[in-house]
Design a protein around this motif. Structure first.
Motif, short mmCIF file in Angstrom:
data_model
loop_
_atom_site.label_atom_id
_atom_site.label_comp_id
_atom_site.label_asym_id
_atom_site.label_seq_id
_atom_site.Cartn_x
_atom_site.Cartn_y
_atom_site.Cartn_z
N GLY A 242 -2.81 -0.94 -3.51
CA GLY A 242 -3.62 0.26 -3.71
C GLY A 242 -3.02 1.43 -2.96
N TRP B 230 -5.40 -5.23 -7.73
CA TRP B 230 -5.77 -3.98 -7.06
C TRP B 230 -6.91 -4.27 -6.09
N HIS B 231 -6.83 -3.68 -4.92
CA HIS B 231 -7.82 -3.90 -3.87
C HIS B 231 -8.76 -2.69 -3.83
N TYR C 266 0.86 -1.18 0.00
CA TYR C 266 0.00 0.00 0.00
C TYR C 266 0.90 1.24 0.00
N ALA D 183 -8.16 6.90 -2.36
CA ALA D 183 -7.85 5.53 -2.77
C ALA D 183 -8.39 5.19 -4.15
N SER D 184 -9.63 5.58 -4.44
CA SER D 184 -10.23 5.23 -5.72
C SER D 184 -10.51 6.43 -6.60
N TRP E 67 -11.41 1.57 -1.02
CA TRP E 67 -11.01 1.08 -2.34
C TRP E 67 -12.21 0.52 -3.09
N GLY F 55 -5.59 8.04 -6.50
CA GLY F 55 -5.45 6.60 -6.35
C GLY F 55 -5.18 5.91 -7.67
#
Length: 496
Positions: free
Chosen positions: A300, A345-346, A265, A318-319, A354, A323
Motif C-alpha cells: 500500500g 493490498w493492506h 510500502y 493511503a486510501s 489503509w 493511494g
C-alpha cells in the motif's frame, strides 16, 4: 470523419481515421502511440491473485460483519475481484480454537491494537467468505504468540490442530470444486521486526524447520511461505532486521517452503524500487528452490510524514485517490513479474491509514474508498495473458519513478483485448491504441476510468460516492483509437 465522446468535462475521447483531430484539454507533449499484439504472449495465465486484500479478523468484523454474516453490500463490492487473494491475519497472536464453533460458545481473544474481543469472523466465517467472493486464501499462522510462553512443542501442536481443522472444513465448505480453499499458510508476521520478537534469520529458520517437519508429515498437500525481511529498503536496527535475514532463512528452509513474503510500502520509495527488492527476494529463494515464488501479503501507499502536525492528518493519502493510483501502478508492475504469486493490498479495515471501505459509525454504513475504485478500474480490464505492448512506460519527471504512463496490454481466451494503465502526471495525456493487423476495428470498446483530484482526496461520510469509476463505450476504428486520459488516473480500455 470523427466522433467525440466527452469524459466528465476533463477530456474527450475521439476515434477516427488517421487524420483525426484530438480534443484533450490540458494535455502536454506528443500523443503516445501504443501498439498491442495479442498474438505475442509475454506472460500467460497471469494469476488473479495479484489483486488481493489483507483481512485482519477484528478490523474486518468491526465494520463488515453483522450477526456472524459478512454484509451483503461488501460481498457485492468484492465479487468483481473474483480470484483475489485474501490474507487472514491476527498478527502474531491467534488463539484459533477459541474462534471456531457456535458463536455462543466462543470466548474473547486478543485483537491487534484493541485488546480482547469476541470473534465473530473466525476461520469458519473466513472460509465461507472466500466462497462467497470466489477468493483464494492466505492464512497467517501464529508461530510466536505470547500464550505459548516459549513452549515450542505447544506451538507445533496448536498449528497441527489448526491444519487438521482447516482441512476438514475446506472439504465441507469448498465441496464441489468451489474456489474457497487456502493456497498457502504464512509462517508468522514480520518476526524480524516486531518489538518483543526481532528474531535473527538463523533463529527463525531453526524454529520453522521444526514446525514444517511436523506439519508436512500430516499435511503434505499444504503450502507454506516464510517471512521475508521486513522493509529491506531500510537499514534495520542494531541486532535485528539484519540484511542477512533472507539468505540465512532461504538456505535453511528454502527447500521446504513455496516461497517467501514481502510487504512493500510506497510511494515515499517509488514503485520501481519495490520491484528490485521483490526480484532480489525471489532470486535468493530460487537459488535453493527454483520454483519458489514471492507472496506480497501486504502492500500500500505509505502516508508521508507531517512535520507540522500529527501523522494521522496524512492518512487520507493511503486510501484516497493518491493511494489508489499508487496501488494500481504497483499491481500493473507485478503483471510482468512471473516470480510473484499473490499481492494483498493492506487492508480491509475500519481504522488506521489503509481502509478499502470506510465505516460511517453514526449510520452503521460502509462504502468504498477512492483506493477501491482505482483498483477496480484496472481489474475491469484484467484478462488471462499479458501480451506484447510498446511502450509500457512513457518516461518523464512527473513521478519519482521516472515515468508518466505505465501500461499493460492483455488478451483473453475469448478474443478480447485490453490496455490497462495509470497516468501519474498532474496533466492529461493522449494515448492512441493501435492493435496489430487492425483486427479490432468495428468492435465495441469500453473505457473504465478512475481519476483522483490533485489533492488525492478520499470519499467521506458526507460524500461517500464522490470518487467512483466512469464508463464509456464506442466502436473501434482501423486507424487506432485515441483515448484522452485525465490527470492522476487509473484506466482500462477493453475491446469486446
Amino acid at each position: 470523419m470523427k466522433r467525440i465522446v466527452q469524459f466528465v468535462g476533463l477530456c474527450a475521447l475521439i476515434q477516427a481515421a488517421a487524420a483525426a483531430e484530438l480534443s484533450c484539454p490540458g494535455a502536454i507533449g506528443a500523443m503516445t502511440d501504443v501498439r498491442i499484439d495479442p498474438a505475442r504472449v509475454v506472460r500467460p495465465g497471469v494469476p488473479k491473485t495479484l489483486f488481493g486484500f489483507s483481512v485482519d479478523w477484528f478490523q474486518f468484523q468491526q465494520g463488515h460483519v453483522r450477526q456472524g454474516e459478512v454484509r451483503p453490500e461488501v460481498i457485492k463490492w468484492l465479487q468483481p475481484f473474483a480470484g483475489a487473494a485474501y490474507r487472514y491475519s491476527a498478527g502474531n497472536e491467534m488463539d484459533w480454537s477459541a474462534m471456531v464453533g457456535p458463536l455462543a460458545s466462543r470466548r474473547p481473544v486478543y485483537a491487534n491494537y484493541h485488546g480482547n474481543a469476541l470473534p465473530t469472523f473466525g476461520p469458519e466465517e473466513y472460509l465461507q467468505f472466500l466462497r462467497q467472493v470466489n477468493g483464494r486464501g492466505i492464512f497467517l499462522l501464529d508461530v510466536a504468540g505470547k500464550r505459548y510462553q516459549g513452549d515450542r512443542q505447544r506451538m507445533i501442536a496448536d498449528n497441527l490442530g489448526l491444519l487438521d481443522w482447516m482441512k476438514g472444513k475446506q472439504q465441507t465448505i469448498c465441496a464441489g470444486g468451489q474456489a474457497c480453499g487456502v493456497d498457502a499458510y504464512e509462517l508468522g508476521n514480520e518476526v524480524d521486526w516486531e518489538k518483543g520478537l526481532r528474531w535473527p534469520g538463523p533463529v527463525y529458520a531453526e524454529r520453522m524447520r521444526e514446525l514444517l517437519t511436523a506439519l508436512k508429515q500430516t499435511h503434505p498437500e499444504a503450502a507454506f511461505v516464510a517471512n521475508g525481511r521486513t522493509a529491506p529498503w531500510g537499514s534495520g536496527g542494531a541486532g535485528y532486521n539484519e540484511p542477512s535475514f533472507d539468505a540465512s532463512v532461504a538456505q535453511e528452509i528454502g527447500s521446504l517452503v513455496a516461497g517467501a513474503t514481502i510487504h512493500p510500502y510506497y510511494d515515499g520509495n517509488p514503485v520501481p524500487q519495490m520491484k528490485s527488492h521483490i526480484a532480489k527476494l525471489a532470486a535468493t529463494y530460487r537459488r535453493v528452490n527454483p520454483a519458489a515464488q514471492v507472496y506480497v501479503t501486504e502492500h500500500g501507499r505509505w502516508p508521508s510524514a507531517n512535520p507540522l502536525g500529527k501523522w494521522e492528518a496524512n492518512w487520507y493519502q493511503a486510501s484516497g485517490g493518491w493511494g489508489g493510483i499508487s496501488a494500481a501502478n504497483f499491481i500493473l508492475m507485478l503483471t510482468d513479474m512471473p516470480e510473484v504469486r499473490t499481492a494483498s493490498w493492506h487492508a480491509i479495515s475500519v481504522s488506521g491509514p489503509w481502509q478499502l471501505f470506510h465505516w460511517n459509525k453514526g449510520g452503521d454504513l460502509v462504502y468504498p474508498s477512492a483506493a477501491y475504485w482505482a483498483m477496480r478500474a484496472i481489474r475491469e480490464g484484467y484478462l488471462e495473458d499479458v501480451v506484447m505492448t510498446t511502450p509500457t512506460l512513457v518516461e518523464a519527471r512527473d513521478y519519482a519513478g521516472g515515468y508518466r504512463l505505465r501500461m499493460v496490454g492483455m488478451a483473453g481466451a475469448d478474443g478480447r483485448m485490453s490496455l490497462l494503465g495509470v497516468n501519474r502526471a498532474r496533466v492529461a495525456t493522449a494515448v492512441r491504441v493501435i492493435p496489430t493487423a487492425n483486427r479490432m476495428a468495428g468492435r465495441t470498446v469500453q473505457t473504465v476510468m478512475f481519476s483522483s483530484d490533485l489533492a488525492g482526496a478520499d470519499n467521506t461520510d458526507a460524500e461517500p460516492y464522490r470518487y467512483q469509476i466512469s464508463r464509456r463505450s464506442f466502436n473501434a476504428v482501423a486507424a487506432g483509437d485515441v483515448i484522452c486520459v485525465p490527470p492522476l488516473t487509473a484506466f482500462s480500455v477493453v475491446y469486446q
